[in-house]
Design a protein around this motif. Sequence first.
Motif, PDB file in Angstrom:
ATOM      1  N   UNK A   1     128.656  86.507  47.825  1.00 36.73           N
ATOM      2  CA  UNK A   1     128.515  84.964  47.536  1.00 36.73           C
ATOM      3  C   UNK A   1     127.215  84.397  48.078  1.00 36.73           C
ATOM      4  N   UNK A   2     127.186  84.807  49.065  1.00 40.92           N
ATOM      5  CA  UNK A   2     125.788  84.088  49.865  1.00 40.92           C
ATOM      6  C   UNK A   2     124.479  84.703  49.357  1.00 40.92           C
ATOM      7  N   UNK A   3     124.499  85.832  48.897  1.00 39.48           N
ATOM      8  CA  UNK A   3     123.343  86.475  48.285  1.00 39.48           C
ATOM      9  C   UNK A   3     122.766  85.772  46.890  1.00 39.48           C
TER      10      UNK A   3
ATOM     11  N   UNK B   1     134.374  69.536  56.046  1.00 44.19           N
ATOM     12  CA  UNK B   1     135.322  70.497  56.147  1.00 44.19           C
ATOM     13  C   UNK B   1     135.875  71.119  54.930  1.00 44.19           C
ATOM     14  N   UNK B   2     136.076  70.060  53.665  1.00 48.71           N
ATOM     15  CA  UNK B   2     136.867  70.528  52.613  1.00 48.71           C
ATOM     16  C   UNK B   2     135.742  71.756  51.836  1.00 48.71           C
ATOM     17  N   UNK B   3     134.379  71.610  52.179  1.00 52.63           N
ATOM     18  CA  UNK B   3     133.761  72.657  51.572  1.00 52.63           C
ATOM     19  C   UNK B   3     134.045  74.137  51.639  1.00 52.63           C
ATOM     20  N   UNK B   4     134.812  74.592  52.889  1.00 46.00           N
ATOM     21  CA  UNK B   4     135.116  75.843  53.044  1.00 46.00           C
ATOM     22  C   UNK B   4     136.027  76.463  52.165  1.00 46.00           C
ATOM     23  N   UNK B   5     137.202  75.673  51.590  1.00 41.85           N
ATOM     24  CA  UNK B   5     138.002  76.072  50.615  1.00 41.85           C
ATOM     25  C   UNK B   5     137.236  76.320  49.422  1.00 41.85           C
TER      26      UNK B   5
ATOM     27  N   UNK C   1     135.204  79.664  49.648  1.00 42.90           N
ATOM     28  CA  UNK C   1     136.039  80.975  49.476  1.00 42.90           C
ATOM     29  C   UNK C   1     136.379  81.017  48.273  1.00 42.90           C
ATOM     30  N   UNK C   2     136.930  80.023  47.643  1.00 39.06           N
ATOM     31  CA  UNK C   2     137.516  80.163  46.375  1.00 39.06           C
ATOM     32  C   UNK C   2     136.428  80.726  45.078  1.00 39.06           C
TER      33      UNK C   2
END
Length: 506
Positions: free
Chosen positions: A97-99, A199-203, A206-207
């Motif tokens: 995803x990062x790529x 902090x909400x950006x992590x969920x 990952x989704x």
Amino acid sequence: MDNNGVSPVPSSLSHGTQLSQMEQLQAAVKRDSGGGLLAQLSNNAFFTAGFGLAALGAAASLGSKGLRQGASLLKRRMLIDVEISIRDPSYAWFLQWMTMHQRQQLAQDVQSRGIGSMESIIQKLTPRVRHLSIETAEKRLPNGTVQANFTLVPGPGKHIIRYRSAFIMVERVRETKAFPIQQTKPWETITLTTLFLHRHVFSDMFLEAHEHAQQAVEGRTMIFHPETAGWKQFGEPRRKRGLNSVILDEGIAENIVGDVQDFLASAQWYYDRGIPYRRGYLLHGPPGTGKTSFIQALAGEIDYNIAVLNLSGRGMTDDRLQLLLTLVPPRSIVLLEDADAAFTNRRTQVAADGYQGANVTFSGLLNALDGVGSSEERIVFLTTNHIDRMDPALVRPGRVDMIVRLGDASRWQIERFWDRFYGHLDATHTWRIKFLQQLEHFGILADESKSRPAKHHISTAALQGLFLYNKDDMEGAVKMIKDLVPDVRLDKAELHNHGSASSAAG
């Protein structure tokens, strides 16, 4: 001189001397007070003896400790960390995803050139991933060549990315110390750090990474092989094989698929009655009858993956078998190929490479399949070419719930195969009839009109190989039937009859 015999001092000299003494006194006072605290401490005997220096060192240490604790408290209050280990499935998802995310940002940079908006300025100021690692995957094409696919992913080190309105520091750490030779990859972790406010950006991140990973394997079947302490994806995901691509004898495929689908829809029924929720199948028959091919097609039909387990593999023990069957990847069929070979091909001596053979015991296999520690929600397929070598304790109900024999090609299967390869050329089935007659002539099929049983047999794999060799050539397929019979010996009468039949077919 005065009356006392003392010579008088001139008034001018006396006044100058008094001024000089006064200036010296003032300079001394100024030197004592104006030199500051350090000057006073440096002139202090106790301080120079070491007590003062020790006090200053202690004060500096306390100050440094206070700063560190303050920084740590500030970090805990303002920042949040998320750590991902290489054993977690999301590790590979996030790297991919990062790529993809970096490629999208680069594309946005190109589109925003020449536009003086604030968003374009922010995009230009956003740091990019500079240290990349290459991951190579080889894919074998149908013509036998190997195609290499290269993927660039963020390498070890620190990177900064921007996701929506949040800046995130990504630190990928790889252990540099030696790792066991049986472990294919060193230990790695990824730590994500951002403001606690974001902090909400992590969920959400990952989704999004999971959805991207699902799209990459959509319509494909993944094959897993055992690793040191788990499972590893073997090669690239394979295109799902259609169920109609494997032709079993009449009604067999429908019965197995119906039973599997009924099992998948009956989870609550099993739980309500306290029955372990697992199902076992045994496919047996000669080689080349489509056992493994059907399992692959079934996995595509029910949208499952396949976890292949070799009981005779190097380093396989009872404990490792138990662990692997407990950690089966979700939505995967467990395939135990040649289950009988694990206990018949044991080595009595250590080989030159140090391999002594598998250490799986029969009781260990039974306990792994349905013992106290065995997992549930599991579909297991066993295959064997020699069912007579299977112990009755292994194939009893509860461990193996359905036993199916896949034999050599029947008349029904041969007709279906012919229609698949030549149906568009043989609409009237004229050549199919000729093909069946030749099979009867060489004793591969029973001749019901003459009450003559079959003398030879042909597997579906050999039949398919014949049709692949004669693509769109029905006459060539008919002429090559004799090559399917081992050690054909024809007398003159048979040759004459064969020639007459060939002339009639022509």
